[in-house]
Enzyme design. Structure first.
Site, mmCIF file in Angstrom:
data_model
loop_
_atom_site.group_PDB
_atom_site.id
_atom_site.type_symbol
_atom_site.label_atom_id
_atom_site.label_comp_id
_atom_site.label_asym_id
_atom_site.label_seq_id
_atom_site.Cartn_x
_atom_site.Cartn_y
_atom_site.Cartn_z
ATOM 1 N N GLN A 76 -29.770 -7.366 31.637
ATOM 2 C CA GLN A 76 -29.354 -7.435 32.814
ATOM 3 C C GLN A 76 -29.725 -6.287 33.840
ATOM 4 O O GLN A 76 -29.589 -6.768 35.352
ATOM 5 C CB GLN A 76 -27.836 -7.417 33.155
ATOM 6 C CG GLN A 76 -27.448 -6.135 32.379
ATOM 7 C CD GLN A 76 -26.031 -5.646 31.489
ATOM 8 O OE1 GLN A 76 -25.486 -6.454 30.810
ATOM 9 N NE2 GLN A 76 -24.760 -5.251 33.004
ATOM 10 N N CYS A 82 -22.598 -8.754 33.459
ATOM 11 C CA CYS A 82 -22.795 -8.669 32.493
ATOM 12 C C CYS A 82 -21.529 -9.465 31.658
ATOM 13 O O CYS A 82 -21.871 -10.481 31.602
ATOM 14 C CB CYS A 82 -21.670 -7.791 31.313
ATOM 15 S SG CYS A 82 -21.006 -7.116 32.370
ATOM 16 N N HIS A 218 -16.485 -3.595 30.212
ATOM 17 C CA HIS A 218 -18.668 -4.777 30.126
ATOM 18 C C HIS A 218 -18.070 -5.518 29.237
ATOM 19 O O HIS A 218 -17.030 -5.948 28.347
ATOM 20 C CB HIS A 218 -19.011 -3.742 29.254
ATOM 21 C CG HIS A 218 -20.446 -3.853 29.218
ATOM 22 N ND1 HIS A 218 -21.359 -4.499 29.868
ATOM 23 C CD2 HIS A 218 -21.232 -3.767 28.042
ATOM 24 C CE1 HIS A 218 -22.043 -4.634 29.494
ATOM 25 N NE2 HIS A 218 -22.404 -4.940 27.965
ATOM 26 N N ASN A 238 -25.401 -7.658 23.117
ATOM 27 C CA ASN A 238 -25.398 -7.346 24.512
ATOM 28 C C ASN A 238 -27.144 -7.476 25.392
ATOM 29 O O ASN A 238 -26.808 -8.294 25.024
ATOM 30 C CB ASN A 238 -25.229 -5.519 24.399
ATOM 31 C CG ASN A 238 -24.466 -4.631 24.838
ATOM 32 O OD1 ASN A 238 -24.142 -4.986 26.234
ATOM 33 N ND2 ASN A 238 -24.478 -3.835 24.862
#
Length: 270
Positions: A76, A82, A218, A238
Site C-alpha cells: 500500500q 489498508c 488497520h 498484510n
C-alpha cells in the site's frame, strides 16, 4: 474524548518512530491510519442477514492460498489504504469461488472512487463502504486501473468491471469462534487490528502482544488458520509488501484477541 484518544495514539507512534529507527519506515503510514479515527468515520451499516454455515466439526487447518483464493502480497506504500486492500482481497477470493478465475482487483479504483460512500482515500476508510461502492458500480482489475499510492480523480470504466457483489456481512465486536466459522465456511475475511510497535516490526513466528490493546486502526485479511492441540494461530495477509513479516504474512496467536482482531469482521456475498 474519542478525538483526544486517537490524537494521543498518533503522538505516541511518532515518538516511538523517533526513538527507534526500525519503525521510521512505518511512522507516516501509522499516523495516517490513526488519523482515520480522528476523522471519526462512522460505519453504521445494518448487519446483513446472511447466515454463516454451521458445521459440527470445523477443519483444524485451512489455508485459502493453497486453494487458489489469494493473490500475491501487495504494497500500500505511504497511503492509509489498508481498507481498500482488505476489501479487494476478500472480493478476489469470492470471485474466484464463483468463476474459478483469480483476478487481481484494483485498490486504486476504490481509493479514487469511493469518496461518495464516505471513504477518505489515503486518509482511511471502511471495508463496508468499499463493498457498497462495488455493489453499486463494480470494480476494475489492477491491470486496467493500476495502483499509484495516491488519491486521484475517479476514472472508473464500467466496461472494464470484472465483478460485483450482492451484499456483504459485517459483524461488530464478534468472537474468534465466529471468525473461525467465517474463514472455514466462506473463505478469506477482512478484519481490523491495532498496529502496535511489535506488529509493525514483526519478522516471523507466531505473533503475540499483550500490550496491543488500543482500538484497531488497520485492515488486514485472514486467509486461513491452524487450530490444533499443538498450535493455534491465524494466517494474516498484510499489505506492507513481501519484505514485511513472513513474505508479507503474519501468523497471529489465536484465542487471545490479539490486537483486537474481533473488533470488526467483513466479507462480501458475490
Amino acid at each position: 474524548m474519542e478525538h483526544s484518544i486517537f490524537v494521543m495514539c498518533i503522538l505516541a507512534v511518532l515518538s516511538i518512530a523517533l526513538a527507534n529507527p526500525i519503525f521510521q519506515d512505518f511512522s507516516q503510514l501509522k499516523a495516517v491510519e490513526n488519523a482515520n479515527k480522528v476523522l471519526q468515520l462512522v460505519d453504521q451499516e445494518v448487519l446483513s442477514n446472511h447466515k454463516l454455515g454451521q458445521q459440527s466439526s470445523l477443519p483444524q487447518k485451512i489455508d485459502w492460498r493453497e486453494k487458489g483464493y489469494v493473490t500475491n502480497v501487495k504494497d500500500q506504500g505511504q497511503c492509509a489504504s489498508c481498507w481498500a486492500f482488505a476489501s479487494a482481497a476478500t472480493m478476489e477470493g469470492q470471485l474466484f469461488n464463483k468463476t474459478n478465475n483469480l483476478i487481481t482487483l484494483s485498490e486504486q479504483n476504490l481509493l479514487d472512487c469511493a469518496k461518495s460512500y464516505n471513504d477518505k482515500g489515503c486518509a482511511g476508510g471502511w471495508m463496508s463502504h468499499a463493498f457498497k461502492y462495488i455493489r453499486d458500480n463494480g470494480i476494475e482489475a489492477d491491470g486496467t486501473y493500476p495502483y499509484t499510492a495516491t488519491k486521484q480523480e475517479c476514472s472508473f470504466n464500467e466496461a472494464n468491471s470484472v465483478g460485483t457483489l450482492q451484499n456483504y456481512v459485517k459483524l461488530t465486536k464478534t468472537t474468534e469462534e465466529e471468525i473461525l466459522k467465517a474463514v472455514a465456511n466462506h473463505g478469506p475475511v477482512g478484519v481490523y487490528v491495532y498496529m502496535s510497535s511489535l506488529f509493525m516490526g514483526y519478522k516471523s513466528g507466531i505473533f503475540e502482544d499483550d500490550s496491543c490493546t488500543e482500538t484497531p486502526n488497520h485492515a488486514v485479511t485472514v486467509v486461513g488458520y491452524v487450530n490444533t492441540p499443538q498450535d493455534q494461530y491465524w494466517i494474516i495477509k498484510n499489505s506492507f509488501s513481501k519484505s514485511w513479516g513472513e513474505d508479507g504474512y503474519m501468523r497471529m496467536k489465536m484465542n487471545k484477541n490479539v490486537c483486537g482482531i474481533t473488533y470488526r469482521l467483513y466479507y462480501p456475498i458475490v
